[in-house]
Design a protein around this motif. Sequence first.
Motif, PDB file in Angstrom:
ATOM      1  N   ILE A   7       0.862  -1.167   0.000  1.00  0.00           N
ATOM      2  CA  ILE A   7       0.000   0.000   0.000  1.00  0.00           C
ATOM      3  C   ILE A   7       0.902   1.223   0.000  1.00  0.00           C
ATOM      4  O   ILE A   7       1.958   1.223   0.636  1.00  0.00           O
ATOM      5  N   ARG A   8       0.488   2.242  -0.738  1.00  0.00           N
ATOM      6  CA  ARG A   8       1.286   3.469  -0.890  1.00  0.00           C
ATOM      7  C   ARG A   8       0.441   4.660  -0.477  1.00  0.00           C
ATOM      8  O   ARG A   8      -0.737   4.746  -0.811  1.00  0.00           O
ATOM      9  N   TYR A   9       1.061   5.567   0.243  1.00  0.00           N
ATOM     10  CA  TYR A   9       0.427   6.833   0.576  1.00  0.00           C
ATOM     11  C   TYR A   9       1.339   7.949   0.086  1.00  0.00           C
ATOM     12  O   TYR A   9       2.530   7.963   0.362  1.00  0.00           O
ATOM     13  N   THR A  10       0.777   8.895  -0.670  1.00  0.00           N
ATOM     14  CA  THR A  10       1.525  10.026  -1.192  1.00  0.00           C
ATOM     15  C   THR A  10       1.094  11.289  -0.472  1.00  0.00           C
ATOM     16  O   THR A  10      -0.096  11.613  -0.441  1.00  0.00           O
ATOM     17  N   TYR A  11       2.056  11.984   0.112  1.00  0.00           N
ATOM     18  CA  TYR A  11       1.806  13.247   0.799  1.00  0.00           C
ATOM     19  C   TYR A  11       1.912  14.345  -0.246  1.00  0.00           C
ATOM     20  O   TYR A  11       2.916  14.449  -0.921  1.00  0.00           O
TER      21      TYR A  11
END
Length: 181
Positions: A174-178
Amino acid sequence: MPSVAEPVVETPERTASTGFFAEGGLGAVAYLPKTSKDAAIGPELTFRIGRDIFSFFSLGLYVAASTHEATVPPPPTGEFFQLYRGGVDGRLGGRIERIAFFLEGGAGVAMISSNVLESVMITTPGEHYSVIFHGGAGLEYQLENRHYAFGLGVDAFLIPQFSTMKAIDSRLYIRYTYGGG
Protein backbone atom coordinates in the motif's frame (compact mmCIF):
# COMPACT_ATOMS: atom_id res chain seq x y z
CA MET A 1 -43.79 12.66 -28.15
CA PRO A 2 -40.61 14.78 -27.78
CA SER A 3 -37.86 13.36 -25.59
CA VAL A 4 -36.06 15.37 -22.98
CA ALA A 5 -32.30 15.05 -23.23
CA GLU A 6 -30.45 14.43 -20.02
CA PRO A 7 -27.71 16.94 -19.33
CA VAL A 8 -24.20 15.58 -19.84
CA VAL A 9 -22.22 15.86 -16.65
CA GLU A 10 -18.49 15.83 -17.21
CA THR A 11 -16.38 14.73 -14.28
CA PRO A 12 -12.95 16.25 -14.03
CA GLU A 13 -10.06 13.85 -14.50
CA ARG A 14 -8.75 12.80 -11.10
CA THR A 15 -4.98 12.65 -11.13
CA ALA A 16 -2.87 10.74 -8.68
CA SER A 17 -1.01 12.72 -6.04
CA THR A 18 2.69 13.30 -6.51
CA GLY A 19 5.19 14.29 -3.88
CA PHE A 20 6.73 12.51 -0.91
CA PHE A 21 5.46 8.96 -0.44
CA ALA A 22 5.67 5.94 1.84
CA GLU A 23 5.00 2.29 0.97
CA GLY A 24 4.67 -0.78 3.14
CA GLY A 25 4.47 -4.29 1.73
CA LEU A 26 4.28 -7.98 2.49
CA GLY A 27 5.56 -10.66 0.17
CA ALA A 28 7.93 -13.56 -0.34
CA VAL A 29 11.50 -14.14 -1.47
CA ALA A 30 12.32 -17.23 -3.55
CA TYR A 31 15.93 -18.05 -4.34
CA LEU A 32 16.95 -19.13 -7.81
CA PRO A 33 19.08 -22.19 -8.57
CA LYS A 34 22.15 -22.83 -7.00
CA THR A 35 20.95 -21.16 -3.77
CA SER A 36 17.38 -22.53 -3.99
CA LYS A 37 18.40 -26.04 -2.90
CA ASP A 38 19.94 -24.63 0.31
CA ALA A 39 17.43 -21.90 1.23
CA ALA A 40 13.63 -22.17 1.30
CA ILE A 41 11.12 -19.54 0.17
CA GLY A 42 10.45 -17.12 3.02
CA PRO A 43 8.13 -14.28 4.02
CA GLU A 44 9.25 -10.69 3.53
CA LEU A 45 8.41 -7.26 4.91
CA THR A 46 9.36 -4.12 2.94
CA PHE A 47 9.24 -0.35 3.47
CA ARG A 48 10.00 2.36 0.94
CA ILE A 49 10.04 6.15 1.21
CA GLY A 50 10.80 8.61 -1.53
CA ARG A 51 9.84 11.53 -3.67
CA ASP A 52 8.18 11.78 -7.05
CA ILE A 53 10.56 14.01 -8.99
CA PHE A 54 8.18 14.08 -11.96
CA SER A 55 4.82 12.35 -12.48
CA PHE A 56 6.71 9.56 -14.30
CA PHE A 57 9.91 9.29 -12.20
CA SER A 58 10.64 8.84 -8.50
CA LEU A 59 13.66 8.24 -6.29
CA GLY A 60 13.44 6.29 -3.06
CA LEU A 61 15.09 4.52 -0.17
CA TYR A 62 14.05 0.97 0.72
CA VAL A 63 14.56 -1.58 3.48
CA ALA A 64 13.45 -5.20 3.37
CA ALA A 65 13.77 -8.20 5.65
CA SER A 66 13.01 -11.85 4.93
CA THR A 67 13.42 -15.05 6.90
CA HIS A 68 14.29 -18.45 5.41
CA GLU A 69 14.81 -22.01 6.49
CA ALA A 70 18.27 -23.29 5.64
CA THR A 71 17.80 -26.58 3.77
CA VAL A 72 21.50 -27.47 3.81
CA PRO A 73 22.62 -31.09 4.31
CA PRO A 74 22.73 -32.05 8.02
CA PRO A 75 24.16 -31.08 10.36
CA PRO A 76 22.67 -28.62 11.15
CA THR A 77 18.94 -29.13 10.76
CA GLY A 78 16.06 -26.80 11.53
CA GLU A 79 18.19 -23.66 11.14
CA PHE A 80 16.85 -20.33 9.90
CA PHE A 81 18.53 -17.19 8.64
CA GLN A 82 17.39 -13.66 7.87
CA LEU A 83 18.34 -11.55 4.89
CA TYR A 84 18.24 -7.77 5.40
CA ARG A 85 18.43 -5.43 2.41
CA GLY A 86 18.52 -1.66 2.06
CA GLY A 87 19.44 0.89 -0.54
CA VAL A 88 18.36 3.45 -3.10
CA ASP A 89 16.30 2.97 -6.22
CA GLY A 90 14.60 4.76 -9.05
CA ARG A 91 11.18 4.09 -10.53
CA LEU A 92 10.09 5.01 -14.06
CA GLY A 93 6.43 4.62 -14.92
CA GLY A 94 3.23 5.71 -16.53
CA ARG A 95 -0.47 5.77 -15.80
CA ILE A 96 -3.66 4.92 -17.67
CA GLU A 97 -6.52 6.28 -15.56
CA ARG A 98 -6.38 4.38 -12.23
CA ILE A 99 -3.77 1.82 -13.30
CA ALA A 100 -0.08 2.69 -13.07
CA PHE A 101 2.80 0.55 -14.28
CA PHE A 102 6.48 0.95 -13.50
CA LEU A 103 10.02 -0.32 -13.95
CA GLU A 104 12.41 0.02 -11.02
CA GLY A 105 16.01 -0.65 -10.22
CA GLY A 106 18.65 0.17 -7.66
CA ALA A 107 21.58 -0.82 -5.51
CA GLY A 108 22.34 -1.14 -1.83
CA VAL A 109 23.68 -3.37 0.91
CA ALA A 110 22.57 -6.84 2.04
CA MET A 111 23.28 -8.51 5.37
CA ILE A 112 22.77 -12.17 6.21
CA SER A 113 22.18 -12.98 9.89
CA SER A 114 23.80 -16.38 10.15
CA ASN A 115 26.76 -18.43 8.97
CA VAL A 116 24.55 -21.47 8.27
CA LEU A 117 25.17 -21.19 4.50
CA GLU A 118 28.95 -21.45 4.95
CA SER A 119 28.70 -25.27 4.87
CA VAL A 120 27.51 -25.11 1.23
CA MET A 121 29.94 -22.29 0.34
CA ILE A 122 27.30 -19.65 -0.36
CA THR A 123 28.99 -17.44 2.22
CA THR A 124 32.58 -17.61 3.42
CA PRO A 125 33.66 -17.56 7.09
CA GLY A 126 32.95 -14.19 8.63
CA GLU A 127 31.10 -12.89 5.57
CA HIS A 128 27.81 -11.18 6.43
CA TYR A 129 27.64 -8.10 4.14
CA SER A 130 27.47 -7.61 0.39
CA VAL A 131 26.43 -5.08 -2.21
CA ILE A 132 23.09 -5.85 -3.84
CA PHE A 133 21.54 -4.91 -7.18
CA HIS A 134 17.87 -5.21 -8.06
CA GLY A 135 15.49 -4.52 -10.91
CA GLY A 136 11.86 -5.25 -11.57
CA ALA A 137 8.41 -4.08 -12.50
CA GLY A 138 4.95 -3.64 -11.05
CA LEU A 139 1.38 -2.46 -11.28
CA GLU A 140 -0.48 -0.07 -9.02
CA TYR A 141 -4.19 0.66 -8.59
CA GLN A 142 -5.16 4.14 -7.41
CA LEU A 143 -8.05 4.26 -4.95
CA GLU A 144 -10.82 6.85 -4.97
CA ASN A 145 -8.79 8.94 -2.55
CA ARG A 146 -5.95 10.00 -4.85
CA HIS A 147 -3.36 9.78 -2.07
CA TYR A 148 -3.71 5.98 -1.67
CA ALA A 149 -2.83 3.12 -3.99
CA PHE A 150 -2.41 -0.65 -3.79
CA GLY A 151 0.28 -2.34 -5.83
CA LEU A 152 2.08 -5.50 -6.82
CA GLY A 153 5.83 -5.45 -7.41
CA VAL A 154 8.22 -8.17 -8.56
CA ASP A 155 11.99 -7.70 -8.49
CA ALA A 156 14.98 -9.90 -9.16
CA PHE A 157 18.05 -9.26 -7.06
CA LEU A 158 21.67 -10.26 -7.21
CA ILE A 159 24.09 -10.43 -4.27
CA PRO A 160 27.59 -10.92 -5.75
CA GLN A 161 29.59 -11.65 -2.59
CA PHE A 162 27.22 -14.42 -1.43
CA SER A 163 28.30 -16.83 -4.17
CA THR A 164 26.34 -14.68 -6.63
CA MET A 165 23.05 -15.34 -4.81
CA LYS A 166 20.02 -14.61 -7.01
CA ALA A 167 16.39 -14.37 -5.93
CA ILE A 168 12.91 -13.17 -6.88
CA ASP A 169 11.10 -10.82 -4.51
CA SER A 170 7.32 -10.43 -4.94
CA ARG A 171 5.19 -8.18 -2.75
CA LEU A 172 1.79 -6.59 -2.31
CA TYR A 173 1.97 -3.06 -0.94
CA ILE A 174 0.00 0.00 0.00
CA ARG A 175 1.29 3.47 -0.89
CA TYR A 176 0.43 6.83 0.58
CA THR A 177 1.52 10.03 -1.19
CA TYR A 178 1.81 13.25 0.80
CA GLY A 179 1.03 16.25 -1.30
CA GLY A 180 -1.45 17.60 -3.74
CA GLY A 181 0.59 17.76 -6.92
